[in-house]
Design an enzyme around this catalytic site. Structure first.
Site, PDB file in Angstrom:
ATOM      1  N   PHE A 165       0.737  -1.047   0.194  1.00 10.26           N
ATOM      2  CA  PHE A 165       0.067  -0.331  -0.214  1.00 10.26           C
ATOM      3  C   PHE A 165       0.917   1.361  -0.137  1.00 10.26           C
ATOM      4  O   PHE A 165       1.442   1.344   0.962  1.00 10.26           O
ATOM      5  CB  PHE A 165      -1.288  -0.442   1.263  1.00 10.26           C
TER       6      PHE A 165
ATOM      7  N   ASP B  62       9.765   3.140   2.203  1.00 11.12           N
ATOM      8  CA  ASP B  62       8.419   4.218   2.411  1.00 11.12           C
ATOM      9  C   ASP B  62       8.135   3.553   3.353  1.00 11.12           C
ATOM     10  O   ASP B  62       7.191   2.461   4.322  1.00 11.12           O
ATOM     11  CB  ASP B  62       7.029   3.571   1.538  1.00 11.12           C
TER      12      ASP B  62
ATOM     13  N   LYS C 277       1.854  11.092   7.207  1.00  9.54           N
ATOM     14  CA  LYS C 277       1.200  11.037   8.775  1.00  9.54           C
ATOM     15  C   LYS C 277       1.770  10.949   9.391  1.00  9.54           C
ATOM     16  O   LYS C 277       1.912  12.709   9.702  1.00  9.54           O
ATOM     17  CB  LYS C 277       1.122   9.023   8.510  1.00  9.54           C
TER      18      LYS C 277
HETATM   19  C1  LIG Z   1      -0.918   5.794   4.353  1.00 10.16           C
HETATM   20  C2  LIG Z   1       0.209   5.322   3.514  1.00 10.16           C
HETATM   21  C3  LIG Z   1       0.906   6.189   2.494  1.00 10.16           C
HETATM   22  C4  LIG Z   1       0.044   7.100   1.610  1.00 10.16           C
HETATM   23  O1  LIG Z   1      -0.759   8.147   2.316  1.00 10.16           O
HETATM   24  P1  LIG Z   1      -1.636   8.846   2.225  1.00 10.16           P
HETATM   25  O2  LIG Z   1      -1.302  10.429   3.016  1.00 10.16           O
HETATM   26  O3  LIG Z   1      -2.793   8.516   2.420  1.00 10.16           O
HETATM   27  O4  LIG Z   1      -1.435   9.928   0.500  1.00 10.16           O
HETATM   28  C5  LIG Z   1       1.965   5.133   1.720  1.00 10.16           C
HETATM   29  N1  LIG Z   1       2.758   4.435   1.857  1.00 10.16           N
HETATM   30  C6  LIG Z   1       1.933   3.980   3.090  1.00 10.16           C
HETATM   31  C7  LIG Z   1       2.889   2.654   3.341  1.00 10.16           C
HETATM   32  C8  LIG Z   1       0.513   4.108   3.907  1.00 10.16           C
HETATM   33  O5  LIG Z   1       0.543   4.012   5.172  1.00 10.16           O
END
Ligand SMILES: *Cc1c(COP(=O)(O)O)cnc(C)c1O
Length: 426
Positions: free
Chosen positions: A166, A251, A280
């Site tokens: 994700f 990520d 985040k």
């Molecule tokens: C939440 C998340 C994203 C996307 O972040 P948004 O601020 O919702 O666009 C990308 N990678 C990971 C691992 C995430 O948990």
């Protein structure tokens, strides 16, 4: 320091004062939910709770009922709701300067970039706003680096990603998702990505070739159900990317900034990637702040006009981000996540096999708990926990995700664990 309200107050007790203070016209939860259903696209299916205020790890709904937040905005609220340090930083900045665009310099930008680079042990920062934008930036950076530095042939750059990933919701990012729900009906998809099974070293070894500019992975897959890869996997990713001259992009939008008991989840395997993608928690639960952090060789590929964002690196974002970095530098939040996380996992593991829980995974204050299908869906379990005053989120049918703010007290965590035991048996 944020002090959560005492755990002795049952969630059904309205807190002192008018429960609907600040709520326009005292609309009921049912009314607000039905209006939202009518006027908002149904791209989410929230639990039927309507929150109107929060402090620390506790949220209060429009009827004055209190809930312990065991999700923390998927790590966006690592420092809790209304953290006094972060609110102070935001308020002070609000009164001075909120936005300039990048057409001009502002005085919070340089400290934010230099201190974020230092926290990451890297050299350069490219700030954006949301996580998906930062991932897009990472993809563009890796491709540009591939053409300009690695010498990949025009249009041939390949990025290897993992099944179950994700990385956000944009068209390019969902182009390499393996989740049909996230992908269907959004084609044609962006080419240039190859998917390998998460945790499989041999598959990665076979996929990374001369045209590969990057391997993009979550060191722990959150959305997939808090999947921790097999020991040695991240180190193997590091070795393979180094040998083949590809970038290792971690990520850490959800796993980073304290959640797992370290600043970065990669640290658990003593691995340093070529690039961190952050988001985040970097915005302190106040504003969206994301960034790509890497070396001068990599982020140095950009020249003026080649990438950007009107709001990226704005003064308010930088002021809040700077405070987040200062808080992380103390090590206090990582320590709390490690200690309380050990307790959380010990207690959750005791539930495995009893009846309802089939498996528990995770690190630090982060857990994925699998529910046996004969005991209902994870959504139903989340509803039952909500009725007990504990807010969690289901993912992929049979998993509940637990990720409380790192400021949660031991007493409040135990209060939640009592309720988890009540619902999950054991
Ligand atoms: C939440 C998340 C994203 C996307 O972040 P948004 O601020 O919702 O666009 C990308 N990678 C990971 C691992 C995430 O948990």
């Amino acid at each position: 320091m944020t002090t959560a309200p005492t755990s002795s107050l049952p969630p059904s007790q309205p807190s002192a004062g008018s429960p609907s203070a600040g709520t326009p016209a005292s609309a009921t939860a049912a009314e607000l939910i039905s209006t939202a259903e009518q006027y908002s696209a149904h791209n989410y299916h929230p639990l039927p709770v309507v929150v109107s205020s929060a402090e620390g790890a506790w949220m209060t709904d429009v009827a004055g009922r209190r809930y312990l937040d065991m999700l923390a905005g998927y790590s966006a609220l690592n420092f809790g709701h209304g953290n006094p340090r972060l609110l102070h930083a935001a308020r002070a900045q609000l009164d001075r300067l909120t936005l300039t665009s990048r057409a001009f310099h502002h005085d919070r930008f340089a400290p934010f970039c230099s201190e974020l680079a230092a926290l990451c042990g890297m050299e350069m920062v490219l700030p954006m706003n949301t996580g998906a934008e930062a991932v897009e930036t990472a993809v563009k950076t890796a491709r540009k680096w591939g053409y300009r530095v690695k010498g990949v042939g025009e249009g041939r750059a390949k990025i290897v990603a993992a099944s179950g990933n994700f990385h956000g919701r944009t068209t390019t990012v969902i182009s390499f998702s393996t989740d049909e729900e996230a992908r269907a009906d959004y084609g044609p998809y962006t080419p240039g990505f190859e998917i390998v099974p998460y945790g499989d070293v041999d598959a990665l070894e076979a996929a990374v070739d001369d045209d590969t500019v990057a391997v993009l992975l979550e060191p722990i897959q959150g959305e997939a159900g808090v999947l921790v890869p097999p020991p040695g996997y991240l180190a193997a990713v590091r070795r393979i990317t180094r040998e083949r001259g590809a970038l290792f992009i971690a990520d850490e939008i959800q796993s980073g900034l304290g959640r797992t008991g370290r600043t970065f989840a990669c640290e658990h395997e003593d691995v340093v990637p070529d690039m961190y993608v952050l988001g985040k928690a970097l915005g302190g639960g106040v504003v969206p702040v994301s960034a790509v952090v890497s070396s001068r060789e990599v982020l140095g590929v950009f020249r003026p006009g080649e990438h950007g964002s009107t709001f990226g690196g704005n003064p308010l974002a930088c002021a809040v981000g700077l405070e987040v970095i200062a808080m992380l530098r103390t090590g206090e939040y990582q320590r709390r996540a490690a200690e309380l996380g050990e307790h959380l996992h010990r207690e959750l593991r005791a539930l495995v096999g009893a009846e309802v829980v089939t498996e528990v995974r995770g690190r630090g204050l982060w857990a994925g708990v699998d529910i046996a299908p004969e005991h209902g869906t994870a959504r139903e379990v989340s509803q039952a926990l909500m009725d007990q005053g504990v807010l969690v989120k289901d993912t992929h049918g049979q998993t509940i995700r637990i990720a409380p703010p790192l400021v949660i007290s031991r007493e409040d965590l135990d209060w939640a664990l009592d309720r988890l035991r009540g619902v999950l048996g054991g």
